[in-house]
Design a protein around this motif. Sequence first.
Motif, PDB file in Angstrom:
ATOM      1  N   VAL A  35       5.980  -5.085  11.053  1.00 19.08           N
ATOM      2  CA  VAL A  35       5.211  -5.286   9.817  1.00 19.08           C
ATOM      3  C   VAL A  35       4.653  -3.927   9.417  1.00 19.08           C
ATOM      4  O   VAL A  35       3.753  -3.398  10.070  1.00 19.08           O
ATOM      5  N   ALA A  36       5.226  -3.342   8.363  1.00 23.11           N
ATOM      6  CA  ALA A  36       4.906  -1.941   8.051  1.00 23.11           C
ATOM      7  C   ALA A  36       4.595  -1.714   6.580  1.00 23.11           C
ATOM      8  O   ALA A  36       5.205  -2.321   5.704  1.00 23.11           O
ATOM      9  N   ASN A  37       3.653  -0.860   6.341  1.00 17.59           N
ATOM     10  CA  ASN A  37       3.356  -0.293   5.024  1.00 17.59           C
ATOM     11  C   ASN A  37       2.310   0.782   5.262  1.00 17.59           C
ATOM     12  O   ASN A  37       1.225   0.481   5.760  1.00 17.59           O
ATOM     13  N   GLN A  38       2.656   2.044   4.944  1.00 16.73           N
ATOM     14  CA  GLN A  38       1.724   3.127   5.262  1.00 16.73           C
ATOM     15  C   GLN A  38       0.494   3.115   4.371  1.00 16.73           C
ATOM     16  O   GLN A  38      -0.484   3.796   4.642  1.00 16.73           O
ATOM     17  N   LYS A  39       0.530   2.316   3.305  1.00 19.02           N
ATOM     18  CA  LYS A  39      -0.632   2.196   2.421  1.00 19.02           C
ATOM     19  C   LYS A  39      -1.599   1.178   3.034  1.00 19.02           C
ATOM     20  O   LYS A  39      -1.191   0.089   3.421  1.00 19.02           O
ATOM     21  N   GLY A  40      -2.855   1.549   3.150  1.00 21.00           N
ATOM     22  CA  GLY A  40      -3.839   0.627   3.709  1.00 21.00           C
ATOM     23  C   GLY A  40      -4.285  -0.418   2.697  1.00 21.00           C
ATOM     24  O   GLY A  40      -4.121  -0.245   1.491  1.00 21.00           O
ATOM     25  N   GLY A  41      -4.833  -1.514   3.203  1.00 19.29           N
ATOM     26  CA  GLY A  41      -5.409  -2.533   2.325  1.00 19.29           C
ATOM     27  C   GLY A  41      -4.415  -3.364   1.551  1.00 19.29           C
ATOM     28  O   GLY A  41      -4.731  -3.870   0.477  1.00 19.29           O
ATOM     29  N   VAL A  42      -3.202  -3.514   2.073  1.00 20.65           N
ATOM     30  CA  VAL A  42      -2.184  -4.294   1.356  1.00 20.65           C
ATOM     31  C   VAL A  42      -2.017  -5.696   1.939  1.00 20.65           C
ATOM     32  O   VAL A  42      -1.181  -6.471   1.471  1.00 20.65           O
ATOM     33  N   GLY A  43      -2.798  -6.027   2.967  1.00 21.41           N
ATOM     34  CA  GLY A  43      -2.661  -7.340   3.597  1.00 21.41           C
ATOM     35  C   GLY A  43      -1.644  -7.346   4.713  1.00 21.41           C
ATOM     36  O   GLY A  43      -1.075  -8.385   5.034  1.00 21.41           O
ATOM     37  N   LYS A  44      -1.431  -6.180   5.330  1.00 23.08           N
ATOM     38  CA  LYS A  44      -0.409  -6.058   6.375  1.00 23.08           C
ATOM     39  C   LYS A  44      -0.799  -6.861   7.628  1.00 23.08           C
ATOM     40  O   LYS A  44      -0.070  -7.767   8.042  1.00 23.08           O
ATOM     41  N   THR A  45      -1.931  -6.504   8.221  1.00 22.25           N
ATOM     42  CA  THR A  45      -2.382  -7.212   9.415  1.00 22.25           C
ATOM     43  C   THR A  45      -2.691  -8.669   9.093  1.00 22.25           C
ATOM     44  O   THR A  45      -2.345  -9.574   9.867  1.00 22.25           O
ATOM     45  N   THR A  46      -3.328  -8.912   7.960  1.00 21.02           N
ATOM     46  CA  THR A  46      -3.641 -10.278   7.543  1.00 21.02           C
ATOM     47  C   THR A  46      -2.383 -11.129   7.469  1.00 21.02           C
ATOM     48  O   THR A  46      -2.356 -12.275   7.941  1.00 21.02           O
ATOM     49  N   SER A  47      -1.322 -10.570   6.904  1.00 22.32           N
ATOM     50  CA  SER A  47      -0.065 -11.309   6.793  1.00 22.32           C
ATOM     51  C   SER A  47       0.562 -11.531   8.165  1.00 22.32           C
ATOM     52  O   SER A  47       1.054 -12.626   8.462  1.00 22.32           O
ATOM     53  N   ALA A  48       0.534 -10.501   9.009  1.00 26.96           N
ATOM     54  CA  ALA A  48       1.132 -10.624  10.340  1.00 26.96           C
ATOM     55  C   ALA A  48       0.485 -11.754  11.139  1.00 26.96           C
ATOM     56  O   ALA A  48       1.179 -12.621  11.692  1.00 26.96           O
ATOM     57  N   VAL A  49      -0.845 -11.783  11.187  1.00 25.99           N
ATOM     58  CA  VAL A  49      -1.520 -12.777  12.033  1.00 25.99           C
ATOM     59  C   VAL A  49      -1.452 -14.178  11.432  1.00 25.99           C
ATOM     60  O   VAL A  49      -1.311 -15.169  12.169  1.00 25.99           O
ATOM     61  N   ASN A  50      -1.523 -14.272  10.119  1.00 27.24           N
ATOM     62  CA  ASN A  50      -1.497 -15.604   9.509  1.00 27.24           C
ATOM     63  C   ASN A  50      -0.104 -16.220   9.509  1.00 27.24           C
ATOM     64  O   ASN A  50       0.046 -17.427   9.710  1.00 27.24           O
ATOM     65  N   LEU A  51       0.918 -15.406   9.319  1.00 27.82           N
ATOM     66  CA  LEU A  51       2.280 -15.919   9.439  1.00 27.82           C
ATOM     67  C   LEU A  51       2.564 -16.339  10.878  1.00 27.82           C
ATOM     68  O   LEU A  51       3.174 -17.387  11.134  1.00 27.82           O
TER      69      LEU A  51
END
Length: 293
Positions: A35-51
Motif C-alpha cells: 500500500v503505497a503513496n509518497q504523498k501523506g494524508g491520502v488515506g493510505k494507512t486508513t485504507s490498509a487497516v480498514n480493508l
Amino acid sequence: MTGWTPIAEEAERATRVLHPDEPFPRPTRRRVLTVANQKGGVGKTTSAVNLAAAMAMRGLRVLVVDLDPQGNASTALGVEHRSGTPSVYEALIGEVSLAEAAVLSDQSENLYCVPATIDLAGAEIELVAMTARESRLKEALTPDVLDHIRPDYVFIDCPPSLGLLTVNAMVAAEEVFIPIQCEYYALEGLSQLLNNIELVQNHLNQNLWVSTILLTMYDGRTKLADQVTAEVRRHFGDTVLTTVIPRSVKVSEAPGFGQTVLTYDPGSRGAMSYLDAAREMAERGAAAEKGNQ
C-alpha cells in the motif's frame, strides 16, 4: 409497525457489518499487496487497516505488515508497538522471524499485524550498509513464514516516502495498491511513484504491478471531487475500484480509540464504504485468479 428512522437504519447496517451472512471469496493463491503513496494524508494507512479488517470480518485471513515508523496501522489495529516490542524492525535486521513478531489484532480472530516501533525510524540508515538491502523484507516474508500465519491477503503499509523501506515493500510484494484522495493535488507526485514502481520492476521485481487504485476522501458536494474522480478513471480504467471512500469524521476518529472504523462505528458510511471496497477487491481478485488458470 415501527417507522423508518436514521438511527434504526444505521443500527441495521451495523448488524450487517458485525454479523455477516456470507464470507468473501477466497483467492486461489495468497495475494501480497504494498500500500503505497509518497504523498501523506491520502488515506493510505486508513485504507490498509480498514480493508484488512473488512476482509477479516468476512472470513478471510489477513496479515498487515506495518512498515511505517509512525506505527499508525499498529495503533488502529489495537496492537502494542512500544519500543522494545518484537516488531518489523527486528525482522528486517534478522533478530526475530516475522512469524514471531506477528500478533493477533483484537479487531478480528482472522486479523494479524506485524507492528512497527519507533526503532524502525533509523532502519533506512542501517539498511544502507547491509547486503541485499532492498530485499530484507522479502527475505523475512518467506513462504515458510507465511504458511505459518496462513493469510489469504498480506497488506504492507509503507511510510509516505519513496525510500528504502518502500522499496523493500515493493520487492516483497507482487501487487501495488495506491490510495488517491479526491482533491486538487491528487495526481501530484503520482507519476514519480509510477516511475519508481517501473524501476523496481526493471531491476528488482519484474512480477510487480499496480493492481488496485482506491479513491478516498470523496466529497460529493464539490465539483472538484467529481473532476478528480473522472480524471483518475480516465487514466487508469478498471484498475480503479468502483467503490469510492467518502470523507468521514468516524473514519478519522477511529484510530484514536485503537480501532478501525468497522468496529468503532460499523453502521457509518465510512465503514460501509470500506466493506464495499473490500468485497470488490476480493471478488475481483478471485475472478482474476480463476481467469488466469
